[in-house]
Design an enzyme around this catalytic site. Structure first.
Site, PDB file in Angstrom:
ATOM      1  CB  THR A 195      -0.811  -0.006   1.320  1.00 58.52           C
ATOM      2  OG1 THR A 195      -1.729  -1.093   1.278  1.00 58.52           O
ATOM      3  CG2 THR A 195      -1.552   1.285   1.565  1.00 58.52           C
ATOM      4  N   GLY A 225      -9.868  -3.398   3.505  1.00 58.29           N
ATOM      5  CA  GLY A 225      -8.751  -3.512   4.445  1.00 58.29           C
ATOM      6  C   GLY A 225      -8.652  -2.304   5.359  1.00 58.29           C
ATOM      7  CG  ASP A 226      -4.760  -1.502   6.787  1.00 58.11           C
ATOM      8  OD1 ASP A 226      -4.886  -2.178   5.741  1.00 58.11           O
ATOM      9  OD2 ASP A 226      -3.673  -1.011   7.135  1.00 58.11           O
ATOM     10  N   GLY A 247       0.452  -3.898   5.108  1.00 62.24           N
ATOM     11  CA  GLY A 247       0.439  -5.266   5.604  1.00 62.24           C
ATOM     12  C   GLY A 247      -0.982  -5.754   5.785  1.00 62.24           C
ATOM     13  N   GLY A 249      -4.337  -5.963   6.605  1.00 60.36           N
ATOM     14  CA  GLY A 249      -5.247  -4.941   7.090  1.00 60.36           C
ATOM     15  C   GLY A 249      -6.118  -5.379   8.251  1.00 60.36           C
TER      16      GLY A 249
END
Ligand code: ASP
Length: 335
Positions: A195, A225-226, A247, A249
């Site tokens: 990301t 995801g995060d 990484g 999430g």
């Protein structure tokens, strides 16, 4: 091999001692601004673009948007924007968010399809709507209504890789782990992750950040995801600093990772220490799970000090200021 008991012993020892300044990558004595730092080595080109704005006295939000647009438009970057690896149904779905630390304004889009620059849509969500987050079709409608055009984001290379994956269709989301782990079950795939998380301080001292990704490759359709979640993949508060992550999430969301890092800095931890403690929390709560996945945090405090920490070896980040232009390897807990 990761030894949980040893790890807890070490971590209680370090908590007893209190963290001292651990090899901060920057000079603590002076405020460094402007400065821009980004996840991964591809952050270098993104920083160069952002620098054209903050280096010339421009606003941090405009700078991070411009920076993040570089990997978003790059068809060879298979983890962000155009050319990103699709979900398991072959659809490229994008997550992005942006935050202005001066007043905590923020905007976000999730599961957005067919738009090359989700970060610019997120910025418009922040600027033009009373909301923080738009998802899926609603985000697309908003983008189209604001002049964005539909583009097929699935490049021939990503389509080919997806079709190869479909032959086995094994759903093993091991990410950012650059080498085969000792249990021989998980093999990291360099194309399976990453990301762009960019955090910066402009010449006025305002802190901001942006984050953009196509998320976990071959994820379930609709998985978010995060990265677009304020407080998970990104958080910025000009009173303290900013943090971002890359990484797995799900782990970052569980621990409200970037917000945790910023709050640790608010308590006085240096950026690297704050990132380390946030990573440590993920590991301690589930050491077995942590062996098989990667999370890395990157942080910047309002003085311009920065640092990072990851579960596993392999996380790196790019820095640009008047003092330096450099790629750093993050420290980590496990080989
Ligand atoms: N954090 C991203 C996600 O979980 C992926 C990554 O950074 O590797 O969607």
């Amino acid at each position: 091999m990761f030894d949980r008991r040893k790890f807890i012993k070490i971590s209680s020892f370090t908590s007893l001692l209190g963290f001292t300044k651990v090899a901060a990558a920057s000079d603590a004595s002076a405020i460094i601004k402007p400065i821009v730092i980004s996840t991964w080595d591809f952050g270098k080109e993104a920083n160069t673009e952002a620098w054209k704005i903050i280096g010339a006295g421009g606003n941090v939000v405009d700078a991070v948007e411009a920076g993040v647009k570089i990997p978003e438009a790059d068809p060879n970057n298979q983890s962000v924007g155009y050319g990103g690896l699709p979900d398991r149904d072959g659809r490229v779905t994008l997550d992005a968010c942006i935050m202005d630390g001066s007043n905590l304004s923020c905007g976000s889009v999730a599961c957005l399809e067919n738009i090359v620059h989700p970060i610019s849509v997120a910025k418009l969500v922040m600027q033009k709507t009373p909301h923080v987050m738009l998802v899926g079709d609603g985000a697309l409608q908003f983008a189209l209504a604001n002049g964005f055009i539909k583009t097929n984001l699935l490049t021939p290379k990503s389509e080919h890789d997806w079709k190869e994956w479909l032959k086995k269709a094994e759903y093993k989301p091991a990410i950012n782990i650059e080498k085969e782990l000792s249990n021989k079950k998980i093999i990291g795939d360099k194309n399976n992750h990453d990301t762009i998380g960019m955090i910066a301080i402009d010449a006025t001292g305002n802190v901001g950040g942006a984050c953009s990704t196509s998320g976990l490759a071959y994820k379930m359709h609709g998985r978010v995801g995060d990265s677009p979640i304020i407080g998970a993949g990104l958080y910025a508060d000009s009173e303290v600093g900013a943090a971002t992550s890359s990484g797995m999430g799900e782990e970052v969301i569980r621990t409200c990772g970037s917000h945790t890092v910023v709050e640790l800095m608010r308590q006085g931890y240096l950026p690297e220490e704050a990132c380390k403690k946030a990573v440590e929390r993920i590991i301690i709560r589930n050491p077995e799970r942590a062996k098989t996945l990667q999370v890395g945090f990157l942080a910047l405090n309002k003085k311009g000090e920065f640092g990072a920490y990851a579960i596993h070896k392999g996380f790196n980040y790019a820095v640009k200021s008047n003092n330096e232009e450099k790629i750093y390897d993050a420290k980590y807990f496990m080989d």
